[in-house]
Write an enzyme that holds these catalytic residues in place. Sequence first.
Site, PDB file in Angstrom:
ATOM      1  N   THR A 115      -5.473  -1.563   5.272  1.00 49.66           N
ATOM      2  CA  THR A 115      -3.942  -1.496   5.815  1.00 49.66           C
ATOM      3  C   THR A 115      -3.926  -0.675   6.527  1.00 49.66           C
ATOM      4  OG1 THR A 115      -2.821  -0.775   4.023  1.00 49.66           O
ATOM      5  CG2 THR A 115      -4.797   0.335   3.795  1.00 49.66           C
ATOM      6  N   TYR A 139      -3.194   6.839  -1.058  1.00 47.33           N
ATOM      7  CA  TYR A 139      -3.449   5.211  -1.010  1.00 47.33           C
ATOM      8  C   TYR A 139      -4.521   4.806   0.583  1.00 47.33           C
ATOM      9  CZ  TYR A 139      -3.672   0.526  -0.406  1.00 47.33           C
ATOM     10  OH  TYR A 139      -3.882  -1.089   0.629  1.00 47.33           O
TER      11      TYR A 139
END
Length: 324
Positions: A115, A139
């Site tokens: 990501t 995350y």
Amino acid sequence: MILVVGGAGYIGSHVVKQLYKNGQDVIVFDNFKNGHREFAKWGKCFEGDLNDIHTLNQLFETNQINSVIHFAAYAYVNESVMDPQKYYLNNVMGSLNLLKAMLTHNVKEIVFSSTCATYGNPTYIPITECHIQKPINPYGWSKLMIEQVIKDYHHAYGLQYAILRYFNAAGADIEGEVGEWHEPETHLIPIILQVALEEKDSVQIFGTDYETPDGTCIRDYIHVMDLADAHIKAMNYIKGTQQSEVFNLGTGNGFSVNEVINTARSIIEKPIRVVESQRRPGDPAILIANSNKANNLLKWEPQYSDLRTIISSAWKWQQILSMK
Ligand code: UDP
């Protein structure tokens, strides 16, 4: 056979559909916590959790798996700040278990979902793959940790990889068979569409005082079908070249929250009430990808990622979802 871990989720299901349509043998592994059973309709399906090593070994022992595409992860930034343990146990430990099972069974090709959150606050735009990686939430850290593990396993054990760093995945299958379906939903485009369907009262605009032309955050939205195509190209690239690489996946174009809302209004022709709110913690002002590397090495070009196609396909899907 290609194993798609998390193949019943948003991006995974689009990849599985495309693989299946290409005639590939595919098996979905999912624990169905966030994945949807009705999305696991192409190829084989094996239910299980990455933290259940026994099931994982069974999966590899009973199927002729040659390569793995790994999506399974929790992906709510806010939740990761509130409950980091959930993220490290699932995203990091689960991935370590998967990699162990792969190596034990001599499976040496992986496409890994990473990501743009691994970059943290960008120091320049558009972001290239060599931009410093300094995540600002657990995350992002959980993804960066596994990137590092994969690179170390490449050097030590010959694991071949493609690490794909997505920018803002959006849109839905243009045939309306799968799409974005999160519970709870936190993403901008589906929330706008839920307001249009009167399932929600209003869209909150998180911050109107950013240093951007209209004061709202700018993001690089990439259609999920283009992401799916990139995964397949990345898998073929590993096989064809025996090279392991990291790729950004975005369009290189940014749209502000206001621009997304106004484009949705013009497509849907329904009122969409907005409320200006505080900034959401952890949101950088601008995230835009430089994806030249994927364009050049993978011969990947987004086909569906103009904002109108993204929103129209998401709108079609959201209406289907609202009937479920
Ligand atoms: N956003 C917003 N209201 C919402 C959800 C998102 O203003 O209800 C903004 C958010 O601050 C970000 C952009 O929309 O700038 C995209 O957010 P999303 O949650 O869709 O994806 P993320 O960038 O977090 O991956």
